[in-house]
Design an enzyme around this catalytic site. Structure first.
Site, PDB file in Angstrom:
ATOM      1  N   LYS A   1       0.831  -1.212   0.000  1.00  0.00           N
ATOM      2  CA  LYS A   1       0.000   0.000   0.000  1.00  0.00           C
ATOM      3  C   LYS A   1       0.861   1.256   0.000  1.00  0.00           C
ATOM      4  CE  LYS A   1      -3.322   0.002   3.172  1.00  0.00           C
ATOM      5  NZ  LYS A   1      -4.070  -0.331   4.400  1.00  0.00           N
TER       6      LYS A   1
ATOM      7  N   LYS B   1       2.683   2.144   2.545  1.00  0.00           N
ATOM      8  CA  LYS B   1       2.622   2.702   3.904  1.00  0.00           C
ATOM      9  C   LYS B   1       3.626   1.967   4.775  1.00  0.00           C
ATOM     10  CE  LYS B   1      -1.968   4.450   4.851  1.00  0.00           C
ATOM     11  NZ  LYS B   1      -3.106   4.389   5.769  1.00  0.00           N
TER      12      LYS B   1
HETATM   13  N1  C2G Z   1     -10.497   7.280   9.046  1.00  0.00           N
HETATM   14  C1  C2G Z   1     -11.474   8.207   9.398  1.00  0.00           C
HETATM   15  N2  C2G Z   1     -11.111   9.443   9.796  1.00  0.00           N
HETATM   16  C2  C2G Z   1      -9.803   9.793   9.867  1.00  0.00           C
HETATM   17  C3  C2G Z   1      -8.801   8.861   9.532  1.00  0.00           C
HETATM   18  C4  C2G Z   1      -9.176   7.595   9.121  1.00  0.00           C
HETATM   19  O1  C2G Z   1     -12.677   7.894   9.347  1.00  0.00           O
HETATM   20  N3  C2G Z   1      -9.478  11.057  10.257  1.00  0.00           N
HETATM   21  C5  C2G Z   1     -10.919   5.957   8.597  1.00  0.00           C
HETATM   22  C6  C2G Z   1     -10.489   5.669   7.164  1.00  0.00           C
HETATM   23  O2  C2G Z   1     -11.408   6.255   6.248  1.00  0.00           O
HETATM   24  C7  C2G Z   1     -10.525   4.148   7.137  1.00  0.00           C
HETATM   25  C8  C2G Z   1     -10.137   3.765   8.578  1.00  0.00           C
HETATM   26  O3  C2G Z   1     -10.301   4.956   9.372  1.00  0.00           O
HETATM   27  O4  C2G Z   1     -11.858   3.692   6.873  1.00  0.00           O
HETATM   28  C9  C2G Z   1      -8.709   3.287   8.686  1.00  0.00           C
HETATM   29  O5  C2G Z   1      -7.863   4.283   8.132  1.00  0.00           O
HETATM   30  P1  C2G Z   1      -6.401   3.833   7.619  1.00  0.00           P
HETATM   31  O6  C2G Z   1      -5.731   3.062   8.675  1.00  0.00           O
HETATM   32  O7  C2G Z   1      -5.749   5.013   7.008  1.00  0.00           O
HETATM   33  O8  C2G Z   1      -6.808   2.785   6.476  1.00  0.00           O
HETATM   34  P2  C2G Z   1      -6.339   2.783   4.945  1.00  0.00           P
HETATM   35  O9  C2G Z   1      -4.873   2.917   4.863  1.00  0.00           O
HETATM   36  O10 C2G Z   1      -7.212   3.723   4.243  1.00  0.00           O
HETATM   37  O11 C2G Z   1      -6.627   1.245   4.537  1.00  0.00           O
HETATM   38  O12 C2G Z   1      -8.380  -2.259   1.893  1.00  0.00           O
HETATM   39  C10 C2G Z   1      -8.637  -0.995   2.489  1.00  0.00           C
HETATM   40  C11 C2G Z   1      -7.390  -0.414   3.115  1.00  0.00           C
HETATM   41  O13 C2G Z   1      -6.745  -1.354   3.938  1.00  0.00           O
HETATM   42  C12 C2G Z   1      -7.755   0.837   3.903  1.00  0.00           C
END
Ligand code: C2G
Length: 131
Positions: A44, A46
């Site tokens: 990803k 990350k």
């Molecule tokens: N999130 C949120 N508000 C934020 C930050 C994050 O609602 N201020 C939500 C994101 O939209 C996501 C969840 O928290 O639904 C997890 O965020 P991340 O860990 O950044 O996930 P991501 O890297 O987007 O991975 O297959 C899907 C991916 O694995 C999603």
């Protein structure tokens, strides 16, 4: 039992994540979090501060979370939905539209992202504070 699933890295756990999980749990009775493994995070683009095991332990301590499973690839969602008998797939709306194809299998709901907080912003503000 109405089962909800969501996916993510959940690094440097913050209130944006908690509010997402809280609202996801309200949509059913059982919340599964598919947590990105360290290897999948590399795919990803990350690099999480905490390891998969550390992030898993923290998520399992959250009262809204019932089960944490590994997210190892982009393609597993369809299998997860059938294997775990999922009724609702939830993601933050930064993913809006990206997973609509899953709506043939379960409800697909995008929840509003919590503004002004992100793992990236935490990292950068800590970095500038230390300079
Ligand atoms: N999130 C949120 N508000 C934020 C930050 C994050 O609602 N201020 C939500 C994101 O939209 C996501 C969840 O928290 O639904 C997890 O965020 P991340 O860990 O950044 O996930 P991501 O890297 O987007 O991975 O297959 C899907 C991916 O694995 C999603």
């Amino acid at each position: 039992m109405k089962k909800v699933i969501t996916y993510g890295t959940f690094d440097l756990l913050h209130y944006g994540h908690i509010l997402l999980l809280q609202r996801a749990k309200i949509l059913g009775d059982y919340l599964i979090v598919a947590l990105s493994t360290d290897e999948f995070n590399q795919l990803k683009g990350k690099s999480a501060y905490f390891t998969y095991d550390e992030r898993k332990m923290m998520l399992e301590a959250i009262k809204y979370v019932d089960l944490v499973i590994p997210e190892e690839n982009w393609e597993q969602k369809t299998n997860d939905i059938s294997r775990w008998d999922v009724d609702v797939f939830v993601m933050g709306d930064d993913w809006k539209g990206k997973f609509d194809q899953l709506s043939t299998l379960c409800d697909v709901i995008y929840l509003s992202r919590t503004p002004d907080i992100s793992t990236t912003s935490i990292k950068s503000s800590l970095q500038s504070a230390s300079q």
